[in-house]
Design an enzyme around this catalytic site. Structure first.
Site, PDB file in Angstrom:
ATOM      1  N   ARG A 119       0.795  -1.224   0.000  1.00  0.00           N
ATOM      2  CA  ARG A 119       0.000   0.000   0.000  1.00  0.00           C
ATOM      3  C   ARG A 119       0.832   1.280   0.000  1.00  0.00           C
ATOM      4  O   ARG A 119       0.599   2.184  -0.806  1.00  0.00           O
ATOM      5  CB  ARG A 119      -0.910   0.066   1.244  1.00  0.00           C
ATOM      6  CG  ARG A 119      -2.192  -0.663   1.128  1.00  0.00           C
ATOM      7  CD  ARG A 119      -2.581  -1.206   2.474  1.00  0.00           C
ATOM      8  NE  ARG A 119      -1.583  -2.202   2.822  1.00  0.00           N
ATOM      9  CZ  ARG A 119      -1.683  -3.480   2.444  1.00  0.00           C
ATOM     10  NH1 ARG A 119      -2.725  -3.879   1.790  1.00  0.00           N
ATOM     11  NH2 ARG A 119      -0.733  -4.343   2.732  1.00  0.00           N
ATOM     12  N   THR A 120       1.758   1.370   0.948  1.00  0.00           N
ATOM     13  CA  THR A 120       2.406   2.667   1.151  1.00  0.00           C
ATOM     14  C   THR A 120       3.221   3.049  -0.082  1.00  0.00           C
ATOM     15  O   THR A 120       3.123   4.177  -0.585  1.00  0.00           O
ATOM     16  CB  THR A 120       3.294   2.617   2.410  1.00  0.00           C
ATOM     17  OG1 THR A 120       2.514   2.071   3.473  1.00  0.00           O
ATOM     18  CG2 THR A 120       3.777   3.983   2.797  1.00  0.00           C
TER      19      THR A 120
ATOM     20  N   LYS B 141      25.418  -3.448   0.122  1.00  0.00           N
ATOM     21  CA  LYS B 141      26.885  -3.421   0.130  1.00  0.00           C
ATOM     22  C   LYS B 141      27.401  -2.652   1.337  1.00  0.00           C
ATOM     23  O   LYS B 141      28.601  -2.399   1.445  1.00  0.00           O
ATOM     24  CB  LYS B 141      27.394  -2.721  -1.140  1.00  0.00           C
ATOM     25  CG  LYS B 141      26.934  -3.356  -2.429  1.00  0.00           C
ATOM     26  CD  LYS B 141      27.381  -2.478  -3.611  1.00  0.00           C
ATOM     27  CE  LYS B 141      26.548  -2.746  -4.847  1.00  0.00           C
ATOM     28  NZ  LYS B 141      26.612  -1.622  -5.793  1.00  0.00           N
TER      29      LYS B 141
ATOM     30  N   HIS C 237       4.534   5.908  11.649  1.00  0.00           N
ATOM     31  CA  HIS C 237       4.063   5.692  10.275  1.00  0.00           C
ATOM     32  C   HIS C 237       3.075   6.823   9.953  1.00  0.00           C
ATOM     33  O   HIS C 237       1.866   6.602   9.862  1.00  0.00           O
ATOM     34  CB  HIS C 237       3.399   4.328  10.172  1.00  0.00           C
ATOM     35  CG  HIS C 237       3.141   3.834   8.780  1.00  0.00           C
ATOM     36  ND1 HIS C 237       3.287   4.622   7.651  1.00  0.00           N
ATOM     37  CD2 HIS C 237       2.718   2.625   8.339  1.00  0.00           C
ATOM     38  CE1 HIS C 237       2.979   3.911   6.579  1.00  0.00           C
ATOM     39  NE2 HIS C 237       2.627   2.699   6.965  1.00  0.00           N
TER      40      HIS C 237
HETATM   41  N1   CP Z   1      -0.477  -0.141   5.842  1.00  0.00           N
HETATM   42  C1   CP Z   1       0.741  -0.362   5.331  1.00  0.00           C
HETATM   43  O1   CP Z   1       1.728   0.265   5.732  1.00  0.00           O
HETATM   44  O2   CP Z   1       0.773  -1.310   4.352  1.00  0.00           O
HETATM   45  P1   CP Z   1       2.078  -1.735   3.554  1.00  0.00           P
HETATM   46  O3   CP Z   1       3.012  -2.397   4.529  1.00  0.00           O
HETATM   47  O4   CP Z   1       1.595  -2.659   2.477  1.00  0.00           O
HETATM   48  O5   CP Z   1       2.704  -0.488   2.998  1.00  0.00           O
END
Ligand code: CP
Length: 355
Positions: free
Chosen positions: A51-52, A80, A129
């Site tokens: 998603r992100t 590396k 996040h």
């Molecule tokens: N919600 C979320 O962060 O999903 P992803 O890990 O798929 O980005």
């Protein structure tokens, strides 16, 4: 120039403005189709994502810009031994803005301090996040038209769940918001997050009983127990199925209950809940793209070419010899990173991971 490490780097007024822009994008997408023409977004993902990363990329493309994509640490020079700071300095030469995900807590701060362009934290370990929080906020706002006065339940992995930590920080700034924290003992909210709620004076209940909590909730934020954050596989196996939301458990819910989940889900929400009127997790995914569009515009339009400005919260004192006690902290792996400490009412904290 601004970067965003956590959602609290944005004021309540700025969040309101970003939400208003996202809602305008939803109503008038054509008006935004060329707003980032000739601008480039670099997506640096050192940890898996669907998603992100894709929503950041879709967001930039829908603004008329272009995307440079790095989808795994293995495909980059990190494999590396290149440091996060050097990677950020290099990408500054190619792009106008960076969205970065990294498994180490505090990696986004290291990148933001080194880069010459805005950095958006797309998830740093179990820490923060912020753009998931923007998706969550728009979803709540479109369902309720407000944040004030809501009782928000968080269920599952509240210990390692960075989406939980960021959304709590965002919501506790609004009037009269209360929280219900639903988790097993082993996955309770970290003490620093609990202290933040208490310092804000928000009513907060802790329980292990999801079914008993549901009737009091306006929003239920389900989370996955994250296998990748456990050092002990046996502990993950023991805890992973603690909560499974089913239509039967929702029988006593308020009619307007909104069920959110940052996704991916494993089995903590039965697919039979997907048809429930409260199920908001797929609209949350779509809202994430609109909020990332609004955030990219906000940061690029503020970029005056000057040095990065981060809130005072991200300023610490140099403390040679200080060793962070959090094994997931970036300070244990980044080359020649000066230990930085900040003094808080609860004691000394590592600046990078806030433990
Ligand atoms: N919600 C979320 O962060 O999903 P992803 O890990 O798929 O980005």
């Amino acid at each position: 120039m601004r970067s965003v490490i956590d959602v609290s780097d944005l004021s309540v007024e700025e969040l309101g403005s970003i939400i208003a822009t996202a809602e305008d994008i939803i109503e008038n997408p054509d008006a935004y189709a060329e707003r980032c023409r000739r601008k480039k977004l670099a997506t640096l993902f050192f940890e898996p994502s669907t998603r992100t990363r894709m929503s950041f990329e879709a967001a930039m493309l829908e603004l008329g810009g272009s995307v440079l994509s790095m989808s795994s640490a293995a495909s980059s020079s990190a494999s590396k031994g290149e440091s996060v700071a050097d990677t950020a300095k290099v990408i500054t030469q190619y792009a106008d803005i960076i969205a970065m995900r990294h498994p180490k807590e505090g990696a986004a701060l290291v990148a933001a301090k080194a880069a010459g362009i805005p950095v958006i934290n797309a998830g740093d370990g179990g820490h923060c996040h912020p753009t998931q929080t923007l998706a969550d906020l728009l979803t709540i706002h479109r369902r309720f038209g407000r944040f004030s006065g809501l009782n928000v339940g968080f269920c599952g992995d509240l210990k390692y769940g960075r989406t939980v930590h960021s959304l709590l920080r965002a919501l506790m700034r609004y009037e009269n918001v209360s929280f219900t924290l639903i988790s097993p003992e082993e996955l309770k909210l970290p003490a620093y997050s609990k202290a933040a709620i208490e310092n804000k004076g928000c009513p907060c209940v802790e329980t292990a009983d999801l079914e008993a909590a549901i009737p009091s909730l306006d929003v239920l934020y389900m989370t996955r127990v994250q296998q990748e954050r456990f050092a002990d596989r046996a502990e993950y196996e023991r805890l992973k199925d603690t909560y499974v939301l089913t239509p039967e458990k929702l029988a006593g819910a308020k009619p307007h209950l909104a069920i959110l989940h940052p996704l991916p889900r494993v089995n903590e929400i039965s697919v039979r809940v997907d048809d429930h009127p409260g199920a908001a997790y797929f609209e949350q995914v779509k809202n994430g793209k609109f909020m990332r569009m609004a955030l990219i515009l906000f940061l690029l339009e503020q970029n005056d070419g000057g040095p990065v400005r981060l809130p005072g919260r991200w300023t610490g004192e140099e403390r040679p010899g200080f060793v962070c006690g959090n094994p997931a902290c970036i300070s244990h792996v980044e080359q020649e990173l000066s230990p930085l400490v900040k003094l808080t009412p609860e004691g000394e904290k590592c600046l990078y991971c806030e433990h």
